[in-house]
Structures are given as structure tokens and as C-alpha cells.
Write a protein that holds these residues in place. Sequence first.
Motif, short mmCIF file in Angstrom:
data_model
loop_
_atom_site.label_atom_id
_atom_site.label_comp_id
_atom_site.label_asym_id
_atom_site.label_seq_id
_atom_site.Cartn_x
_atom_site.Cartn_y
_atom_site.Cartn_z
N ASN A 5 0.62 -1.20 -0.05
CA ASN A 5 0.00 -0.25 0.04
C ASN A 5 0.91 1.35 -0.05
OD1 ASN A 5 -2.68 0.84 -0.16
ND2 ASN A 5 -2.65 1.50 1.88
N LEU A 6 2.09 1.22 0.45
CA LEU A 6 2.82 2.09 0.11
C LEU A 6 3.39 2.75 -1.07
CD1 LEU A 6 5.51 1.22 3.23
CD2 LEU A 6 3.61 3.24 3.16
N PHE A 7 3.34 1.65 -2.15
CA PHE A 7 3.95 1.90 -3.44
C PHE A 7 2.58 1.74 -4.49
CE2 PHE A 7 7.25 0.08 -0.75
CZ PHE A 7 8.31 1.25 -0.99
N LEU A 8 1.65 1.08 -4.00
CA LEU A 8 0.58 0.92 -5.15
C LEU A 8 -0.58 1.23 -4.56
CD1 LEU A 8 1.65 -2.71 -5.87
CD2 LEU A 8 2.11 -0.93 -6.92
N ALA A 177 11.72 5.46 -20.24
CA ALA A 177 11.11 6.50 -19.86
C ALA A 177 9.60 6.05 -19.75
CB ALA A 177 11.56 7.79 -20.36
N LEU A 178 9.21 5.55 -21.31
CA LEU A 178 7.69 5.26 -21.32
C LEU A 178 7.23 4.09 -20.56
CD1 LEU A 178 5.26 5.75 -23.23
CD2 LEU A 178 6.30 4.09 -24.57
N LEU A 179 8.26 3.21 -20.13
CA LEU A 179 7.99 2.15 -19.36
C LEU A 179 7.70 2.44 -17.97
CD1 LEU A 179 7.73 -0.88 -18.76
CD2 LEU A 179 10.45 -1.00 -18.40
N ALA A 184 4.07 3.88 -13.41
CA ALA A 184 3.56 4.73 -12.43
C ALA A 184 2.24 5.22 -12.51
CB ALA A 184 4.60 5.99 -12.53
N SER A 185 1.72 5.16 -13.56
CA SER A 185 0.13 5.46 -13.75
C SER A 185 -0.73 4.59 -13.00
CB SER A 185 -0.19 5.57 -15.29
OG SER A 185 -0.18 4.36 -15.89
N SER A 186 -1.93 4.83 -12.63
CA SER A 186 -2.78 4.31 -11.93
C SER A 186 -3.25 2.84 -12.88
CB SER A 186 -4.10 5.06 -11.56
OG SER A 186 -4.73 5.74 -12.83
N LEU A 187 -3.51 3.31 -14.09
CA LEU A 187 -3.98 2.22 -15.09
C LEU A 187 -2.70 1.10 -15.24
CD1 LEU A 187 -5.92 1.20 -17.27
CD2 LEU A 187 -5.02 2.64 -18.77
N GLY A 188 -1.46 1.58 -15.62
CA GLY A 188 -0.48 0.84 -15.64
C GLY A 188 -0.30 -0.15 -14.40
N VAL A 189 -0.40 0.27 -13.33
CA VAL A 189 -0.48 -0.57 -11.92
C VAL A 189 -1.30 -1.47 -12.12
CG1 VAL A 189 -0.33 -0.57 -9.38
CG2 VAL A 189 0.76 1.14 -10.63
N THR A 190 -2.65 -1.39 -12.31
CA THR A 190 -3.79 -2.19 -12.36
C THR A 190 -3.78 -3.23 -13.26
OG1 THR A 190 -5.34 -0.36 -11.63
CG2 THR A 190 -6.27 -2.30 -12.79
N LEU A 191 -3.19 -3.11 -14.56
CA LEU A 191 -2.92 -3.73 -15.80
C LEU A 191 -1.82 -4.73 -15.37
CD1 LEU A 191 -3.40 -1.60 -18.97
CD2 LEU A 191 -4.91 -3.34 -17.86
N LEU A 192 -0.66 -4.22 -14.76
CA LEU A 192 0.38 -4.98 -14.26
C LEU A 192 0.19 -5.99 -13.33
CD1 LEU A 192 3.19 -2.21 -14.52
CD2 LEU A 192 3.02 -4.50 -15.95
#
Length: 214
Positions: A5-8, A177-179, A184-192
Motif C-alpha cells: 500500500n506504500l507503493f501501489l 522512460a515510457l515504461l 507509475a500510472s494508475s492504469l498501468g499498475v492495475t494492468l500489471l
Amino acid sequence: FFIANLFLPHSSSVPLAALFIYFPFLYLKRKNNQYLALFSEYLADATSILAGSLKVGHSLEAAIESVANTAPHPLCTEFKTVSAEIRLGMPIEGAFRNLYHRIKTPELKILTTAIITHQELGGNLSELLENLEKTIRDRFALEREIKVLSSQGVFSMWVLCALPFVFAVVWYFIDRALLFEFAASSLGVTLLTASFMIQIVAFMWMRRIVLIKP
């Protein structure tokens, strides 16, 4: 959960924490399966020692003591417990029933049934143990043959599971940089997070397909 929860985001921390709850149970199950597999593999040696001791005129108690003193781990550990229970006054059949309750394998069930039947009805136990030894060795020879035949499927499973991580490394070197922006984006974290969980489910599914039990 608190570390994640500190990072995500909160929505990703909950399923990730739930996933990590399963890891200790998976580790313990794996260690238990390894212990049982090792016991079953060396059980043929134990039956050989028992049959040889009985043939030269030793009692069944002395034959069990020979297994406890000469067999490799984990056989020696378990048969030392059997021998100790017999010395403390437990009947041989009761000690072997306790052994089967600890080590529930098909081969041990046959051995336990043979010894209990011999204690109750008599018969040529050494000959029966020799036949059981041959059956156990043939079974493990068949298992090794199956592992060889299924090795290509196992290799394919590892390749498919490694592909997403390989693509991530390639992406890192092409445009890091794109990675990082995507991760770091919320959508990226959810998808990952979702893809990581799906990857684990796919690995377990493929593993059940390619690992054939004889």
C-alpha cells in the motif's frame, strides 16, 4: 498489504496481499511432496533390507531396526519412530498404521497391509516383500520415462511464462522512460497487477497439463 500500500493503489494492494498469503502454503506443500517422494523412492531399499533380514532368520523387529540404522533419510527417521514405538510396547501392526498415517503413499499402504496380514495370518513375508520391491522399482522406472517424454512440454511452459518478462526487459532498453511512465500510472499498475496474477494462474494451469502422473 501495508508494504504494497506504500507503493501501489489500494485496489492493487488487496489482491497482491491475498496472493502472497498463498505462498507459505505452496512452499510447505512443495516440501511435503518432496519428502513423500523421497520416502517412496527409497522404500524399495527398505523392503530389500526387510526381506534380506527375514531370509537370514532375523525377527521382524530386528529387520525394522536394520532399516532404521542403515536406510537413508527420510526412511531412517520414520523407521526409527516405528522401532521406538515397538520397543515401548506398541504392536507391530499399530506402529505401521501410525507410519501410514504420517506417510500416506500407495507403496507404503501395500507394505503396511502385507505386514499386518502377516502378523494376523502368517505366511511368507520375505517373498512378498521381494515382489513389492520389484513393483516399486518398476514404478519409478516408469515415472522417469514419463518425465523424459514430457520434458518438451515442460520446457515450452517455462518459455511461455518467461516471455512477458523478456518483453519487459526489451521495452526497458528501448524506451525506459515510457515504461516507467506506464508503470507509475494508475492504469498501468492495475494492468500489471492483473497480468501478473493471470500469469501465475496460467503457469499453474499449464503445469497441471504437462506434468503427467503415471
